[in-house]
Design a protein around this motif. Structure first.
Motif, PDB file in Angstrom:
ATOM      1  N   THR A 226       0.657  -1.112   0.078  1.00  0.00           N
ATOM      2  CA  THR A 226       0.148   0.023  -0.137  1.00  0.00           C
ATOM      3  C   THR A 226       0.841   1.304   0.118  1.00  0.00           C
ATOM      4  O   THR A 226       0.542   2.313  -0.638  1.00  0.00           O
ATOM      5  CB  THR A 226      -0.977  -0.194   1.293  1.00  0.00           C
ATOM      6  OG1 THR A 226      -1.832  -1.119   1.354  1.00  0.00           O
ATOM      7  CG2 THR A 226      -1.968   1.133   1.226  1.00  0.00           C
ATOM      8  N   GLU A 229       2.240   2.047  -3.499  1.00  0.00           N
ATOM      9  CA  GLU A 229       1.027   2.547  -4.288  1.00  0.00           C
ATOM     10  C   GLU A 229       0.806   3.821  -4.057  1.00  0.00           C
ATOM     11  O   GLU A 229       0.443   4.657  -5.240  1.00  0.00           O
ATOM     12  CB  GLU A 229      -0.456   1.386  -3.905  1.00  0.00           C
ATOM     13  CG  GLU A 229      -0.149   0.124  -4.495  1.00  0.00           C
ATOM     14  CD  GLU A 229      -0.525   0.118  -6.289  1.00  0.00           C
ATOM     15  OE1 GLU A 229      -0.585   1.139  -6.813  1.00  0.00           O
ATOM     16  OE2 GLU A 229      -0.277  -1.054  -6.442  1.00  0.00           O
ATOM     17  N   ASP A 230       0.821   4.346  -2.970  1.00  0.00           N
ATOM     18  CA  ASP A 230       0.575   5.654  -2.563  1.00  0.00           C
ATOM     19  C   ASP A 230       1.626   6.572  -3.062  1.00  0.00           C
ATOM     20  O   ASP A 230       1.566   7.780  -3.821  1.00  0.00           O
ATOM     21  CB  ASP A 230       0.347   5.865  -1.067  1.00  0.00           C
ATOM     22  CG  ASP A 230      -0.786   5.448  -0.371  1.00  0.00           C
ATOM     23  OD1 ASP A 230      -1.525   5.054  -1.253  1.00  0.00           O
ATOM     24  OD2 ASP A 230      -0.700   5.035   0.995  1.00  0.00           O
ATOM     25  N   ARG A 233       1.095   6.899  -6.748  1.00  0.00           N
ATOM     26  CA  ARG A 233      -0.009   7.873  -7.267  1.00  0.00           C
ATOM     27  C   ARG A 233       0.449   9.010  -6.986  1.00  0.00           C
ATOM     28  O   ARG A 233      -0.001   9.941  -7.865  1.00  0.00           O
ATOM     29  CB  ARG A 233      -1.308   7.528  -6.261  1.00  0.00           C
ATOM     30  CG  ARG A 233      -2.401   8.009  -6.467  1.00  0.00           C
ATOM     31  CD  ARG A 233      -3.653   7.750  -5.683  1.00  0.00           C
ATOM     32  NE  ARG A 233      -3.786   5.974  -5.446  1.00  0.00           N
ATOM     33  CZ  ARG A 233      -3.456   5.179  -4.807  1.00  0.00           C
ATOM     34  NH1 ARG A 233      -2.935   5.696  -3.703  1.00  0.00           N
ATOM     35  NH2 ARG A 233      -3.720   4.116  -4.981  1.00  0.00           N
ATOM     36  N   ARG A 234       1.272   9.411  -6.155  1.00  0.00           N
ATOM     37  CA  ARG A 234       1.722  10.684  -5.835  1.00  0.00           C
ATOM     38  C   ARG A 234       2.561  11.374  -7.223  1.00  0.00           C
ATOM     39  O   ARG A 234       2.726  12.517  -7.754  1.00  0.00           O
ATOM     40  CB  ARG A 234       2.451  11.161  -4.669  1.00  0.00           C
ATOM     41  CG  ARG A 234       1.529  11.156  -3.668  1.00  0.00           C
ATOM     42  CD  ARG A 234       2.127  11.972  -2.390  1.00  0.00           C
ATOM     43  NE  ARG A 234       3.262  10.787  -1.825  1.00  0.00           N
ATOM     44  CZ  ARG A 234       3.299  10.030  -0.828  1.00  0.00           C
ATOM     45  NH1 ARG A 234       2.151   9.744  -0.404  1.00  0.00           N
ATOM     46  NH2 ARG A 234       4.323   9.263  -0.562  1.00  0.00           N
TER      47      ARG A 234
END
Length: 278
Positions: A226, A229-230, A233-234
């Protein structure tokens, strides 16, 4: 001389089957061990494969042999386990009882009259019920079978990578207020908009992160955490896209499309090519 009966033949054949399963478990386990090796990439230990299809076939054979071996051992235990009813003990047969004779009446002696037994009561007649036949319902028409689904075509690794997360994010203009005076354009340590030069620098400095960002998987072909993934995404919100990283990787490697291979092998070839370019 002991003759080979069907029971003995079955027992011998069953024991040979169990021995073959045990040998299969050992052979497939040795094959799985010889098809892998462990490396340390600086973060932890990673298991790699000399030949992944051969490892998968050995794994399937190992599971198949172990499953049937356990089932055979359980069946043997059930057969050899003594039952609680004492089936192995000999049954005690009671001796036959002598048959008793009925005394015969003496001649000249009249037999005692037997008391008359009352006749059994007859049940009262039940009134006949007339069965009313309901009209047969009309059979509902059968629904037509649903049309068969079209077969899904097999996609290559490149099509799979682009289909998992297509570049549907809107491209951010340079006048976007989120990137005004927010910091550098470095992908990892910056906070501003990511440029083409920073993408090139990111692929050359961090080829492992570039491959993970492109494939959305770890180098050992597992789902990302996770936290990763964060972070990715940024990066996409700052303007970096997978299509841009893909074009840079193809240009560095001189490929026309991404090869159908595991992420770890792609990263290793990209790392060697970047080292040769330096």
């Amino acid at each position: 001389m002991n003759r080979l009966t069907s029971d003995k033949f079955f027992v011998a054949l069953f024991l040979l089957f169990l021995a073959a399963l045990a040998g299969g478990v050992a052979i497939f386990a040795i094959g799985m061990r010889d098809s892998t090796y462990v490396i340390n990439d600086g973060v932890g230990y990673i298991t790699q494969y000399f030949n992944r299809p051969r490892y998968d076939s050995h794994l399937e054979g190992f599971v198949f042999s172990l499953t049937f071996l356990i089932a055979g051992l359980l069946l043997t235990a059930v057969i050899l386990m003594p039952s609680g009813t004492g089936a192995g003990q000999p049954q005690v047969v009671s001796p036959p009882q002598p048959r008793q004779r009925q005394p015969r009446p003496l001649p000249g002696v009249a037999a005692a009259p037997q008391p008359a037994q009352p006749a059994p009561a007859q049940p009262a007649p039940q009134p006949e019920t007339t069965a009313v036949m309901a009209p047969a319902e009309a059979a509902a028409p059968a629904e037509p079978p649903p049309p068969p689904k079209p077969a899904q075509p097999v996609r290559s690794v490149e099509e799979e990578v682009l289909a998992q997360n297509p570049d549907d994010l809107p491209r951010l203009e340079s006048q976007d207020s989120r990137f005004e005076d927010t910091g550098e354009d470095d992908v990892v340590y910056g906070t501003g908009r990511v440029t083409d030069d920073s993408c090139w620098d990111f692929v050359q400095r961090h080829p492992d992160s570039a491959v993970k960002f492109l494939y959305r998987k770890t180098l050992d072909n597992k789902p990302l955490s996770t936290a990763d993934e964060d972070i990715y995404r940024r990066w996409e919100q700052r303007g970096m896209t997978r299509a841009k990283i893909r074009e840079i990787v193809l240009e560095i490697m001189g490929w026309k499309s991404l090869p159908d291979d595991f992420p770890h092998n792609i990263w290793r070839e990209l790392r060697d090519q970047v080292f040769d370019m330096r």
